[in-house]
Design a protein around this motif. Structure first.
Motif, short mmCIF file in Angstrom:
data_model
loop_
_atom_site.label_atom_id
_atom_site.label_comp_id
_atom_site.label_asym_id
_atom_site.label_seq_id
_atom_site.Cartn_x
_atom_site.Cartn_y
_atom_site.Cartn_z
N ALA A 149 0.83 -1.21 0.00
CA ALA A 149 0.00 0.00 0.00
C ALA A 149 0.86 1.26 0.00
O ALA A 149 0.55 2.24 -0.69
CB ALA A 149 -0.93 -0.01 1.21
N ARG A 150 1.96 1.24 0.75
CA ARG A 150 2.86 2.40 0.75
C ARG A 150 3.43 2.61 -0.64
O ARG A 150 3.52 3.75 -1.13
CB ARG A 150 3.99 2.17 1.76
N TRP A 151 3.83 1.54 -1.30
CA TRP A 151 4.39 1.64 -2.65
C TRP A 151 3.33 2.16 -3.63
O TRP A 151 3.62 3.02 -4.46
CB TRP A 151 4.89 0.28 -3.10
N ASN A 152 2.12 1.65 -3.53
CA ASN A 152 1.05 2.03 -4.45
C ASN A 152 0.56 3.46 -4.24
O ASN A 152 -0.13 4.01 -5.10
CB ASN A 152 -0.14 1.08 -4.31
N SER A 153 0.90 4.07 -3.10
CA SER A 153 0.39 5.40 -2.78
C SER A 153 1.02 6.50 -3.63
O SER A 153 0.54 7.63 -3.65
CB SER A 153 0.60 5.72 -1.30
N GLU A 154 2.11 6.18 -4.35
CA GLU A 154 2.80 7.17 -5.18
C GLU A 154 2.85 6.69 -6.63
O GLU A 154 2.91 5.49 -6.90
CB GLU A 154 4.22 7.40 -4.68
N THR A 155 2.81 7.63 -7.55
CA THR A 155 2.87 7.27 -8.97
C THR A 155 4.28 6.82 -9.36
O THR A 155 4.45 5.96 -10.21
CB THR A 155 2.46 8.46 -9.86
N THR A 156 5.29 7.41 -8.75
CA THR A 156 6.67 7.01 -9.02
C THR A 156 7.40 6.90 -7.69
O THR A 156 7.21 7.72 -6.79
CB THR A 156 7.40 8.04 -9.91
N VAL A 157 8.23 5.88 -7.59
CA VAL A 157 9.04 5.69 -6.39
C VAL A 157 10.49 5.52 -6.83
O VAL A 157 10.82 4.56 -7.51
CB VAL A 157 8.59 4.45 -5.59
N ASP A 158 11.34 6.47 -6.46
CA ASP A 158 12.73 6.41 -6.91
C ASP A 158 13.69 6.14 -5.77
O ASP A 158 14.90 6.35 -5.90
CB ASP A 158 13.12 7.71 -7.63
N THR A 159 13.17 5.71 -4.63
CA THR A 159 14.02 5.38 -3.49
C THR A 159 13.71 3.97 -3.02
O THR A 159 12.67 3.40 -3.34
CB THR A 159 13.79 6.36 -2.33
N LEU A 160 14.63 3.43 -2.23
CA LEU A 160 14.44 2.10 -1.67
C LEU A 160 13.36 2.16 -0.60
O LEU A 160 13.40 2.99 0.30
CB LEU A 160 15.75 1.60 -1.05
N LEU A 161 12.36 1.29 -0.71
CA LEU A 161 11.26 1.24 0.25
C LEU A 161 11.33 -0.08 1.01
O LEU A 161 11.37 -1.15 0.39
CB LEU A 161 9.92 1.36 -0.48
N THR A 162 11.38 -0.02 2.33
CA THR A 162 11.49 -1.24 3.13
C THR A 162 10.41 -1.26 4.21
O THR A 162 9.87 -0.21 4.60
CB THR A 162 12.87 -1.34 3.82
N GLN A 163 10.11 -2.46 4.68
CA GLN A 163 9.18 -2.64 5.79
C GLN A 163 9.58 -3.91 6.54
O GLN A 163 9.65 -4.98 5.94
CB GLN A 163 7.73 -2.77 5.29
N ASP A 164 9.86 -3.78 7.82
CA ASP A 164 10.15 -4.95 8.63
C ASP A 164 8.92 -5.85 8.71
O ASP A 164 7.79 -5.37 8.89
CB ASP A 164 10.56 -4.55 10.05
N LEU A 165 9.15 -7.16 8.58
CA LEU A 165 8.08 -8.13 8.75
C LEU A 165 8.17 -8.80 10.11
O LEU A 165 7.16 -9.04 10.76
CB LEU A 165 8.13 -9.18 7.65
#
Length: 216
Positions: A149-165
């Motif tokens: 959902a965090r990734w989908n919230s932006e039209t473009t993502v140019d940085t590394l996106l992480t989430q601890d599981l």
């Protein structure tokens, strides 16, 4: 999980399709009297897309009040989404169309994983909440859906996106260290987690080039 989705959708009138996206919680509005259109009447506006229940699960909720977490009971925790508008949110809810709180999901949204299947976040009113999931799997599934959902919230993502599981064990890894990781990769298909694309053996990576969406 499907029963929980159906229950939530029934309570709030939400679309259950996993291909939809998340937006603010809305009650079913009462029916308004029909108006007869006239030449001067503006064109009727199309109704806003209905948010979908992307994931729903039961949790024990605690709210931070006066310096300590206060138990709020067992409630539902859902991730709602509206893909066309790129609006996503966490909804904590009770029964009988009773929303408890909401938190808009965006790239900078922080959900902190803690020991014992707990996770914490701030809602839209900047109140701090802690959720305890019934199982490790339920917590991991929630964090995966949240990351997407965090990734989908932006039209473009140019940085590394992480989430601890899950919380790791052992020595903390610092920048410049070399580590070995076993990871699993999934395709992002129709805004959702798709098929597995890479299930590696132990591979060597630099911390500066760490891969996203990995387990273990």
């Amino acid at each position: 999980m499907s029963n929980e989705r159906a229950k939530l959708a029934s309570l709030f009138g939400l679309d259950q399709a996993a291909s939809q996206s998340n937006e603010s919680f809305q009650f079913r509005a009462p029916k308004q009297p029909k108006k007869t259109p006239t030449a001067l009447s503006p064109s009727p506006q199309k109704p806003a897309p209905t948010p979908s229940v992307l994931l729903a699960t039961a949790v024990h909720a605690f709210r931070f009040v006066n310096g300590q977490y206060t138990k709020q009971g067992k409630v539902g925790a859902a991730i709602l989404g509206n893909h066309p508008t790129r609006e996503y949110m966490i909804l904590l809810y009770g029964s009988q169309q009773k929303p408890i709180t909401t938190a808009k999901i965006h790239l900078g949204f922080i959900f902190t994983v803690q020991p014992g299947n707990y996770g914490t976040f701030y809602d839209d009113q900047r109140l701090n909440w802690s959720l305890m999931f019934d199982s490790e799997k339920a917590g991991v599934d929630f964090c995966k859906e949240l990351c997407v959902a965090r990734w989908n919230s932006e039209t473009t993502v140019d940085t590394l996106l992480t989430q601890d599981l899950l919380l790791g064990e052992g020595q903390v890894v610092n920048y410049g260290d070399t580590v070995e990781v076993a990871f699993t990769g999934w395709l992002l298909q129709n805004h959702n987690i798709g098929q597995v694309t890479n299930n590696s053996e132990l591979s060597e990576y630099s911390q500066n080039n760490c891969a996203v969406f990995r387990e273990n």
